[in-house]
Motif scaffolding. Structure first.
Motif, PDB file in Angstrom:
ATOM      1  N   GLY A 151       8.189  72.436  86.910  1.00 32.80           N
ATOM      2  CA  GLY A 151       7.058  72.779  87.769  1.00 32.80           C
ATOM      3  C   GLY A 151       5.997  73.623  87.111  1.00 32.80           C
ATOM      4  N   THR A 152       6.233  74.103  85.889  1.00 31.60           N
ATOM      5  CA  THR A 152       5.238  74.943  85.225  1.00 31.60           C
ATOM      6  C   THR A 152       4.746  74.354  83.908  1.00 31.60           C
ATOM      7  OG1 THR A 152       6.991  76.227  84.158  1.00 31.60           O
ATOM      8  CG2 THR A 152       6.127  77.069  86.249  1.00 31.60           C
ATOM      9  N   THR A 153       5.562  73.570  83.229  1.00 27.80           N
ATOM     10  CA  THR A 153       5.142  72.947  81.971  1.00 27.80           C
ATOM     11  C   THR A 153       5.111  71.434  82.144  1.00 27.80           C
ATOM     12  OG1 THR A 153       7.411  72.891  81.156  1.00 27.80           O
ATOM     13  CG2 THR A 153       6.081  74.775  80.519  1.00 27.80           C
ATOM     14  N   SER A 154       4.126  70.792  81.507  1.00 25.34           N
ATOM     15  CA  SER A 154       3.990  69.343  81.600  1.00 25.34           C
ATOM     16  C   SER A 154       5.053  68.652  80.760  1.00 25.34           C
ATOM     17  CB  SER A 154       2.612  68.911  81.104  1.00 25.34           C
ATOM     18  OG  SER A 154       1.610  69.366  81.964  1.00 25.34           O
ATOM     19  N   ASN A 155       5.493  67.502  81.219  1.00 21.50           N
ATOM     20  CA  ASN A 155       6.402  66.656  80.459  1.00 21.50           C
ATOM     21  C   ASN A 155       5.583  65.954  79.380  1.00 21.50           C
ATOM     22  OD1 ASN A 155       8.216  64.797  79.489  1.00 21.50           O
ATOM     23  ND2 ASN A 155       8.489  63.722  81.419  1.00 21.50           N
ATOM     24  N   PRO A 156       5.861  66.176  78.092  1.00 21.72           N
ATOM     25  CA  PRO A 156       5.062  65.539  77.041  1.00 21.72           C
ATOM     26  C   PRO A 156       5.229  64.018  77.004  1.00 21.72           C
ATOM     27  CG  PRO A 156       6.919  66.710  76.089  1.00 21.72           C
ATOM     28  CD  PRO A 156       6.903  67.032  77.554  1.00 21.72           C
ATOM     29  N   LEU A 157       6.254  63.494  77.643  1.00 24.75           N
ATOM     30  CA  LEU A 157       6.471  62.044  77.655  1.00 24.75           C
ATOM     31  C   LEU A 157       5.822  61.359  78.846  1.00 24.75           C
ATOM     32  CD1 LEU A 157      10.241  61.920  76.654  1.00 24.75           C
ATOM     33  CD2 LEU A 157       8.238  61.653  75.192  1.00 24.75           C
ATOM     34  N   PHE A 158       5.176  62.123  79.744  1.00 18.71           N
ATOM     35  CA  PHE A 158       4.623  61.539  80.956  1.00 18.71           C
ATOM     36  C   PHE A 158       3.568  60.487  80.615  1.00 18.71           C
ATOM     37  CE2 PHE A 158       1.385  61.386  84.293  1.00 18.71           C
ATOM     38  CZ  PHE A 158       2.176  60.978  85.348  1.00 18.71           C
ATOM     39  N   GLY A 159       3.759  59.264  81.128  1.00 15.97           N
ATOM     40  CA  GLY A 159       2.799  58.188  80.938  1.00 15.97           C
ATOM     41  C   GLY A 159       2.832  57.517  79.584  1.00 15.97           C
ATOM     42  N   VAL A 160       3.797  57.857  78.737  1.00 15.85           N
ATOM     43  CA  VAL A 160       3.887  57.278  77.397  1.00 15.85           C
ATOM     44  C   VAL A 160       5.069  56.313  77.359  1.00 15.85           C
ATOM     45  CG1 VAL A 160       4.190  57.790  74.945  1.00 15.85           C
ATOM     46  CG2 VAL A 160       2.940  59.383  76.400  1.00 15.85           C
ATOM     47  N   ALA A 161       4.808  55.075  76.987  1.00 14.66           N
ATOM     48  CA  ALA A 161       5.881  54.083  76.897  1.00 14.66           C
ATOM     49  C   ALA A 161       6.865  54.486  75.805  1.00 14.66           C
ATOM     50  CB  ALA A 161       5.306  52.712  76.601  1.00 14.66           C
ATOM     51  N   GLN A 162       8.144  54.299  76.066  1.00 14.37           N
ATOM     52  CA  GLN A 162       9.181  54.745  75.140  1.00 14.37           C
ATOM     53  C   GLN A 162       9.789  53.617  74.317  1.00 14.37           C
ATOM     54  OE1 GLN A 162       9.825  58.126  74.787  1.00 14.37           O
ATOM     55  NE2 GLN A 162       7.971  58.107  76.006  1.00 14.37           N
ATOM     56  N   SER A 163       9.474  52.364  74.644  1.00 13.94           N
ATOM     57  CA  SER A 163      10.046  51.256  73.884  1.00 13.94           C
ATOM     58  C   SER A 163       9.178  50.010  74.069  1.00 13.94           C
ATOM     59  CB  SER A 163      11.484  50.979  74.340  1.00 13.94           C
ATOM     60  OG  SER A 163      11.505  50.641  75.709  1.00 13.94           O
ATOM     61  N   ALA A 164       9.540  48.967  73.360  1.00 16.42           N
ATOM     62  CA  ALA A 164       8.783  47.718  73.415  1.00 16.42           C
ATOM     63  C   ALA A 164       9.740  46.544  73.575  1.00 16.42           C
ATOM     64  CB  ALA A 164       7.954  47.549  72.152  1.00 16.42           C
ATOM     65  N   LEU A 165       9.194  45.444  74.058  1.00 20.04           N
ATOM     66  CA  LEU A 165       9.970  44.216  74.173  1.00 20.04           C
ATOM     67  C   LEU A 165      10.056  43.548  72.804  1.00 20.04           C
ATOM     68  CD1 LEU A 165       8.367  42.917  77.486  1.00 20.04           C
ATOM     69  CD2 LEU A 165      10.499  44.158  77.215  1.00 20.04           C
ATOM     70  N   GLY A 166      10.876  42.516  72.695  1.00 21.06           N
ATOM     71  CA  GLY A 166      11.110  41.860  71.412  1.00 21.06           C
ATOM     72  C   GLY A 166       9.869  41.211  70.826  1.00 21.06           C
ATOM     73  N   GLY A 167       9.837  41.117  69.508  1.00 26.67           N
ATOM     74  CA  GLY A 167       8.742  40.464  68.797  1.00 26.67           C
ATOM     75  C   GLY A 167       8.956  38.960  68.748  1.00 26.67           C
ATOM     76  N   ARG A 168       8.292  38.325  67.790  1.00 24.67           N
ATOM     77  CA  ARG A 168       8.386  36.871  67.662  1.00 24.67           C
ATOM     78  C   ARG A 168       9.814  36.459  67.317  1.00 24.67           C
ATOM     79  NH1 ARG A 168       5.099  35.657  63.221  1.00 24.67           N
ATOM     80  NH2 ARG A 168       3.318  35.809  64.604  1.00 24.67           N
ATOM     81  N   VAL A 169      10.282  35.412  67.989  1.00 21.42           N
ATOM     82  CA  VAL A 169      11.606  34.848  67.726  1.00 21.42           C
ATOM     83  C   VAL A 169      11.418  33.351  67.509  1.00 21.42           C
ATOM     84  CG1 VAL A 169      13.898  34.392  68.655  1.00 21.42           C
ATOM     85  CG2 VAL A 169      12.784  36.572  69.127  1.00 21.42           C
ATOM     86  N   VAL A 170      12.003  32.818  66.428  1.00 18.63           N
ATOM     87  CA  VAL A 170      11.916  31.397  66.120  1.00 18.63           C
ATOM     88  C   VAL A 170      13.335  30.849  66.002  1.00 18.63           C
ATOM     89  CG1 VAL A 170      11.117  29.670  64.457  1.00 18.63           C
ATOM     90  CG2 VAL A 170       9.758  31.728  64.871  1.00 18.63           C
ATOM     91  N   THR A 171      13.613  29.772  66.731  1.00 20.29           N
ATOM     92  CA  THR A 171      14.900  29.096  66.594  1.00 20.29           C
ATOM     93  C   THR A 171      14.646  27.664  66.160  1.00 20.29           C
ATOM     94  OG1 THR A 171      14.972  28.389  68.905  1.00 20.29           O
ATOM     95  CG2 THR A 171      15.973  30.512  68.393  1.00 20.29           C
ATOM     96  N   LEU A 172      15.466  27.179  65.241  1.00 23.18           N
ATOM     97  CA  LEU A 172      15.363  25.816  64.741  1.00 23.18           C
ATOM     98  C   LEU A 172      16.665  25.093  65.022  1.00 23.18           C
ATOM     99  CD1 LEU A 172      13.750  26.588  61.270  1.00 23.18           C
ATOM    100  CD2 LEU A 172      12.585  25.834  63.348  1.00 23.18           C
ATOM    101  N   GLN A 173      16.572  23.818  65.338  1.00 23.02           N
ATOM    102  CA  GLN A 173      17.772  23.029  65.545  1.00 23.02           C
ATOM    103  C   GLN A 173      17.533  21.597  65.109  1.00 23.02           C
ATOM    104  OE1 GLN A 173      18.105  21.612  69.988  1.00 23.02           O
ATOM    105  NE2 GLN A 173      17.926  23.826  69.987  1.00 23.02           N
ATOM    106  N   ALA A 174      18.602  20.976  64.696  1.00 18.60           N
ATOM    107  CA  ALA A 174      18.581  19.552  64.332  1.00 18.60           C
ATOM    108  C   ALA A 174      19.679  18.863  65.138  1.00 18.60           C
ATOM    109  CB  ALA A 174      18.817  19.377  62.841  1.00 18.60           C
ATOM    110  N   ARG A 175      19.356  17.660  65.642  1.00 21.70           N
ATOM    111  CA  ARG A 175      20.322  16.925  66.459  1.00 21.70           C
ATOM    112  C   ARG A 175      20.390  15.490  65.943  1.00 21.70           C
ATOM    113  NH1 ARG A 175      20.302  16.665  72.998  1.00 21.70           N
ATOM    114  NH2 ARG A 175      21.944  15.115  73.207  1.00 21.70           N
ATOM    115  N   PHE A 176      21.590  15.052  65.715  1.00 23.29           N
ATOM    116  CA  PHE A 176      21.808  13.683  65.258  1.00 23.29           C
ATOM    117  C   PHE A 176      22.487  12.913  66.374  1.00 23.29           C
ATOM    118  CE2 PHE A 176      24.611  10.594  63.049  1.00 23.29           C
ATOM    119  CZ  PHE A 176      23.605   9.781  62.552  1.00 23.29           C
TER     120      PHE A 176
END
Length: 121
Positions: free
Chosen positions: A94-119
């Motif tokens: 109640g007297t000091t501000s939370n330094p993390l307020f409004g700051v995102a703490q993580s991110a979602l995954g980046g680019r993912v590539v999957t390859l497949q071959a089907r015979f």
């Protein structure tokens, strides 16, 4: 980083409910805080090749190559801020501000590539 210079307590009032139960008037206008934008483009590329007729494989033999791409443009997508996260509490004492307020703490995954071959035969 947060746009709230000098801490969140300078912009937000921690509710102090009086005997009437009515909270104080907010000091910041409506819709001031905006969450992170989300851009996610997924795509699939596929090509099938017919194989020549062979006694071992039969008439309809073919080879299919496929690639699935998720988050094609590799855009940084921050995790949405949740109501119960530590980054959503204005202050813990109640007297000091939370330094993390409004700051995102993580991110979602980046680019993912999957390859497949089907015979198929």
């Amino acid at each position: 980083s947060s746009d709230l210079a000098n801490g969140a307590l300078n912009y937000f009032t921690i509710p102090n409910y009086s005997g009437t139960g009515v909270p104080p008037t907010p000091q910041v206008g409506r819709n001031y805080l905006r969450g992170p934008n989300l851009l996610n483009v997924d795509t699939t590329i596929q090509k099938s090749f017919g194989l020549p007729k062979m006694p071992v494989f039969g008439e309809g033999a073919r080879l299919t190559i496929r690639g699935d791409l998720f988050n094609v443009f590799n855009k940084l997508n921050l995790t949405p801020l949740s109501a119960d996260a530590r980054d959503q509490q204005i202050s813990f004492d109640g007297t000091t501000s939370n330094p993390l307020f409004g700051v995102a703490q993580s991110a979602l995954g980046g680019r993912v590539v999957t390859l497949q071959a089907r015979f198929e035969f």
